[in-house]
Design a protein around this motif. Sequence first.
Motif, PDB file in Angstrom:
ATOM      1  N   LEU A  47       7.303  -2.714  -5.713  1.00  0.00           N
ATOM      2  CA  LEU A  47       8.256  -1.802  -5.077  1.00  0.00           C
ATOM      3  C   LEU A  47       7.551  -0.536  -4.603  1.00  0.00           C
ATOM      4  CD1 LEU A  47      11.299  -1.942  -7.557  1.00  0.00           C
ATOM      5  CD2 LEU A  47      11.228  -2.894  -5.268  1.00  0.00           C
ATOM      6  N   LEU A  48       6.570  -0.095  -5.393  1.00  0.00           N
ATOM      7  CA  LEU A  48       5.846   1.143  -5.075  1.00  0.00           C
ATOM      8  C   LEU A  48       4.751   0.937  -4.030  1.00  0.00           C
ATOM      9  CD1 LEU A  48       5.433   2.392  -8.714  1.00  0.00           C
ATOM     10  CD2 LEU A  48       6.525   3.678  -6.907  1.00  0.00           C
ATOM     11  N   GLY A  49       4.485  -0.319  -3.691  1.00  0.00           N
ATOM     12  CA  GLY A  49       3.426  -0.595  -2.718  1.00  0.00           C
ATOM     13  C   GLY A  49       2.046  -0.584  -3.349  1.00  0.00           C
ATOM     14  N   LEU A  50       1.974  -0.573  -4.694  1.00  0.00           N
ATOM     15  CA  LEU A  50       0.660  -0.601  -5.350  1.00  0.00           C
ATOM     16  C   LEU A  50       0.089  -2.014  -5.369  1.00  0.00           C
ATOM     17  CD1 LEU A  50       1.211   1.810  -8.389  1.00  0.00           C
ATOM     18  CD2 LEU A  50      -0.135   2.247  -6.351  1.00  0.00           C
ATOM     19  N   TYR A  51       0.963  -3.009  -5.324  1.00  0.00           N
ATOM     20  CA  TYR A  51       0.532  -4.401  -5.230  1.00  0.00           C
ATOM     21  C   TYR A  51       1.052  -4.996  -3.928  1.00  0.00           C
ATOM     22  CZ  TYR A  51      -0.573  -4.650 -10.286  1.00  0.00           C
ATOM     23  OH  TYR A  51      -1.111  -4.467 -11.535  1.00  0.00           O
ATOM     24  N   ASP A  52       0.196  -5.759  -3.264  1.00  0.00           N
ATOM     25  CA  ASP A  52       0.656  -6.531  -2.108  1.00  0.00           C
ATOM     26  C   ASP A  52       1.335  -7.781  -2.647  1.00  0.00           C
ATOM     27  OD1 ASP A  52      -0.445  -4.767  -0.307  1.00  0.00           O
ATOM     28  OD2 ASP A  52      -2.410  -5.743  -0.397  1.00  0.00           O
ATOM     29  N   TYR A  53       2.293  -8.301  -1.880  1.00  0.00           N
ATOM     30  CA  TYR A  53       2.962  -9.523  -2.332  1.00  0.00           C
ATOM     31  C   TYR A  53       2.808 -10.599  -1.264  1.00  0.00           C
ATOM     32  CZ  TYR A  53       6.383  -6.672   0.162  1.00  0.00           C
ATOM     33  OH  TYR A  53       6.973  -5.831   1.060  1.00  0.00           O
ATOM     34  N   GLU A  54       2.950 -11.860  -1.674  1.00  0.00           N
ATOM     35  CA  GLU A  54       2.667 -12.970  -0.755  1.00  0.00           C
ATOM     36  C   GLU A  54       3.842 -13.252   0.167  1.00  0.00           C
ATOM     37  OE1 GLU A  54       2.097 -13.780  -4.302  1.00  0.00           O
ATOM     38  OE2 GLU A  54       0.147 -12.858  -3.971  1.00  0.00           O
ATOM     39  N   GLU A  55       5.046 -13.123  -0.351  1.00  0.00           N
ATOM     40  CA  GLU A  55       6.227 -13.542   0.401  1.00  0.00           C
ATOM     41  C   GLU A  55       7.380 -12.602   0.113  1.00  0.00           C
ATOM     42  OE1 GLU A  55       6.656 -17.854  -0.245  1.00  0.00           O
ATOM     43  OE2 GLU A  55       8.613 -17.663   0.728  1.00  0.00           O
TER      44      GLU A  55
ATOM     45  N   LEU B 120      -1.929   9.006  -7.851  1.00  0.00           N
ATOM     46  CA  LEU B 120      -2.383   9.543  -6.558  1.00  0.00           C
ATOM     47  C   LEU B 120      -1.945   8.622  -5.421  1.00  0.00           C
ATOM     48  CD1 LEU B 120      -6.034  10.612  -7.486  1.00  0.00           C
ATOM     49  CD2 LEU B 120      -4.200  12.144  -6.838  1.00  0.00           C
ATOM     50  N   GLU B 121      -2.133   7.318  -5.621  1.00  0.00           N
ATOM     51  CA  GLU B 121      -1.788   6.336  -4.581  1.00  0.00           C
ATOM     52  C   GLU B 121      -0.291   6.364  -4.289  1.00  0.00           C
ATOM     53  OE1 GLU B 121      -3.635   4.170  -2.659  1.00  0.00           O
ATOM     54  OE2 GLU B 121      -5.423   5.183  -3.382  1.00  0.00           O
ATOM     55  N   VAL B 122       0.522   6.435  -5.366  1.00  0.00           N
ATOM     56  CA  VAL B 122       1.979   6.452  -5.174  1.00  0.00           C
ATOM     57  C   VAL B 122       2.390   7.672  -4.357  1.00  0.00           C
ATOM     58  CG1 VAL B 122       4.166   6.771  -6.397  1.00  0.00           C
ATOM     59  CG2 VAL B 122       2.553   5.079  -7.196  1.00  0.00           C
ATOM     60  N   MET B 123       1.669   8.777  -4.554  1.00  0.00           N
ATOM     61  CA  MET B 123       2.008   9.990  -3.799  1.00  0.00           C
ATOM     62  C   MET B 123       1.556   9.900  -2.343  1.00  0.00           C
ATOM     63  SD  MET B 123       1.026  13.076  -6.334  1.00  0.00           S
ATOM     64  CE  MET B 123       1.281  12.943  -8.079  1.00  0.00           C
ATOM     65  N   GLY B 124       0.849   8.825  -1.995  1.00  0.00           N
ATOM     66  CA  GLY B 124       0.401   8.671  -0.611  1.00  0.00           C
ATOM     67  C   GLY B 124      -0.934   9.351  -0.351  1.00  0.00           C
ATOM     68  N   ILE B 125      -1.676   9.594  -1.434  1.00  0.00           N
ATOM     69  CA  ILE B 125      -2.992  10.236  -1.305  1.00  0.00           C
ATOM     70  C   ILE B 125      -4.062   9.153  -1.307  1.00  0.00           C
ATOM     71  CG2 ILE B 125      -4.636  11.767  -2.499  1.00  0.00           C
ATOM     72  CD1 ILE B 125      -1.994  13.118  -3.667  1.00  0.00           C
ATOM     73  N   ASN B 126      -5.046   9.283  -0.419  1.00  0.00           N
ATOM     74  CA  ASN B 126      -6.166   8.344  -0.440  1.00  0.00           C
ATOM     75  C   ASN B 126      -7.026   8.708  -1.648  1.00  0.00           C
ATOM     76  OD1 ASN B 126      -8.483   6.859  -0.082  1.00  0.00           O
ATOM     77  ND2 ASN B 126      -8.889   7.553   2.006  1.00  0.00           N
ATOM     78  N   SER B 127      -6.855   7.947  -2.728  1.00  0.00           N
ATOM     79  CA  SER B 127      -7.498   8.321  -3.993  1.00  0.00           C
ATOM     80  C   SER B 127      -9.021   8.272  -3.886  1.00  0.00           C
ATOM     81  CB  SER B 127      -7.007   7.435  -5.130  1.00  0.00           C
ATOM     82  OG  SER B 127      -7.211   6.084  -4.825  1.00  0.00           O
ATOM     83  N   LEU B 128      -9.541   7.398  -3.043  1.00  0.00           N
ATOM     84  CA  LEU B 128     -11.002   7.329  -2.894  1.00  0.00           C
ATOM     85  C   LEU B 128     -11.516   8.600  -2.242  1.00  0.00           C
ATOM     86  CD1 LEU B 128     -11.682   3.645  -1.880  1.00  0.00           C
ATOM     87  CD2 LEU B 128     -12.693   4.852  -3.795  1.00  0.00           C
ATOM     88  N   ASN B 129     -10.807   9.041  -1.210  1.00  0.00           N
ATOM     89  CA  ASN B 129     -11.222  10.281  -0.550  1.00  0.00           C
ATOM     90  C   ASN B 129     -11.084  11.455  -1.517  1.00  0.00           C
ATOM     91  OD1 ASN B 129     -10.173  12.845   1.151  1.00  0.00           O
ATOM     92  ND2 ASN B 129     -11.732  11.712   2.284  1.00  0.00           N
TER      93      ASN B 129
END
Lengths: 255, 245
Positions: A47-55, B120-129
């Motif tokens: 939901l947060l977009g931290l994981y990509d999903y297949e379908e 950081l990622e959830v906040m939309g920050i490029n964590s690597l940068n």
Amino acid sequence: MIEVKNLHKSFGEAHILKGINTSFEKGKTNLIIGQSGSGKTVFLKCLLGLYDYEEGSIEYDGENFANLSEDKKRDMRAKIGMVFQGSALFDSLTIEENVMFPLRMFTKLKKEEMRERANFVLKRVNLEDAHNKMPSEASGGMQKRVAIARAIVNNPKYLFCDEPNSGLDPKTATVIDNLIKEITEEYNITTVINSHDMNSVMEIGEKIVFLKEGLKAWEGSRHTIFKTDNEVVTDFVYSSNLFKKVREAILKENS
Amino acid sequence: MKYLHNIGTYFLMIIELFRKPTKWSVMKELILKDIDDLIIGSLGIVAFIAFFVGGVVTIQTALNIDNPLIPKELIGFATRQSILLEFAPTFMSIIMAGKVGSFITSSIGTMRVTEQIDALEVMGINSLNYLVFPKLIAMAFYPFVISIAMFLGIIGGLMACIYGGYASADDFITGLQQEFNPFHITYAFIKTFLFAFVLATIPSFHGYYMKGGALEVGKASTTSFVWTSVAIILINYLATQLLLS
């Protein structure tokens, strides 16, 4: 509102989410519950977009997150607040700096204005006197409240919480639950909470999605969860002795 | 196959860390903090090691010259060449792979374990940068550290030479000036810049992509030290072959 359609997610051979369909409503505290290993955290991370999903698809107010450009994804993420299970506060920053962090990254406010806003939300979570403490100096309950303050400081449209009261004593857990519920109603945001705590279900579960082995096994509210005869749900709900005894007492009273 | 995958991921990480830059006002503070942690914080140990290793190089050179026909100036000459060409840039970088490299891996790895990178990622920050770019910029000051190592190494050599009675200060200083090739300094600093890049990025890679808990943070630090050292040695060989042969 967040709408999830036919969501599938695998890690190698392991098929974790097997086609979840559900929606999370605005201004309500939406709970995802289920046993450990049922796919709750993976679902939340999708939901947060931290994981990509297949379908499948995840739509935030009608916009499919996966189809957005990188810039738009970034804008969308700025509207999301997240409370992590372990709080995920930045060790090198004070509590006040942690709360100011999203403002520093995404707004052009002056330092004083940021401080004012941070103080306002810290007051909202009853942490007026902790500004200069480091996260390591704060208790578990305080850290959770700081994480909530950081999540709401930028006026998010969506608030996600991953087991916000895990590791807390029952009294503090109730305080955190109520705080999340109040904030959800006050700011009219879409809140999604990942939990396996039945107290949270009873306190704040306005909408509940029950997951079992990567599938939605049941959907309802705190008012209907104790009335359902869905075996998977009753097994989970009445696995605690306390709830079992309460149920027995109610049945006895009714008969 | 796993190594190829890691090498590919490493280069993708390098590309990614230049995308979606963090706000300059925030980045400026991160760079200054990393300069303090990585550069200023390393000066003490670098000065200590450089001074005494410089002395050891001098003593060993002096003790190996037992032919009276070889001039005493050779001690200064050999010390200069050893320190400028190899000891300061290469040997010091391997020490820094232990000091700076493990610090970078463990600090980024701990952020991964405690979900701070996810935050950081959830906040939309490029964590690597946000995490790696400031370290890369801070390490651009690494040649400053190596210059100090070169200077103190030679001073250490001079002191050992005088107080050990191996040659006079004049002989040593004459030796230092003999057949000086300025390109050797250029060569040393080209290597230093390459090592600085490696010192900032390989430990960051191992910290950023680690999985697991506290034990894995420790393992990642060790692995990062090994691979940073391997990369330094290989780059040293290639740079020497390309620039000096």
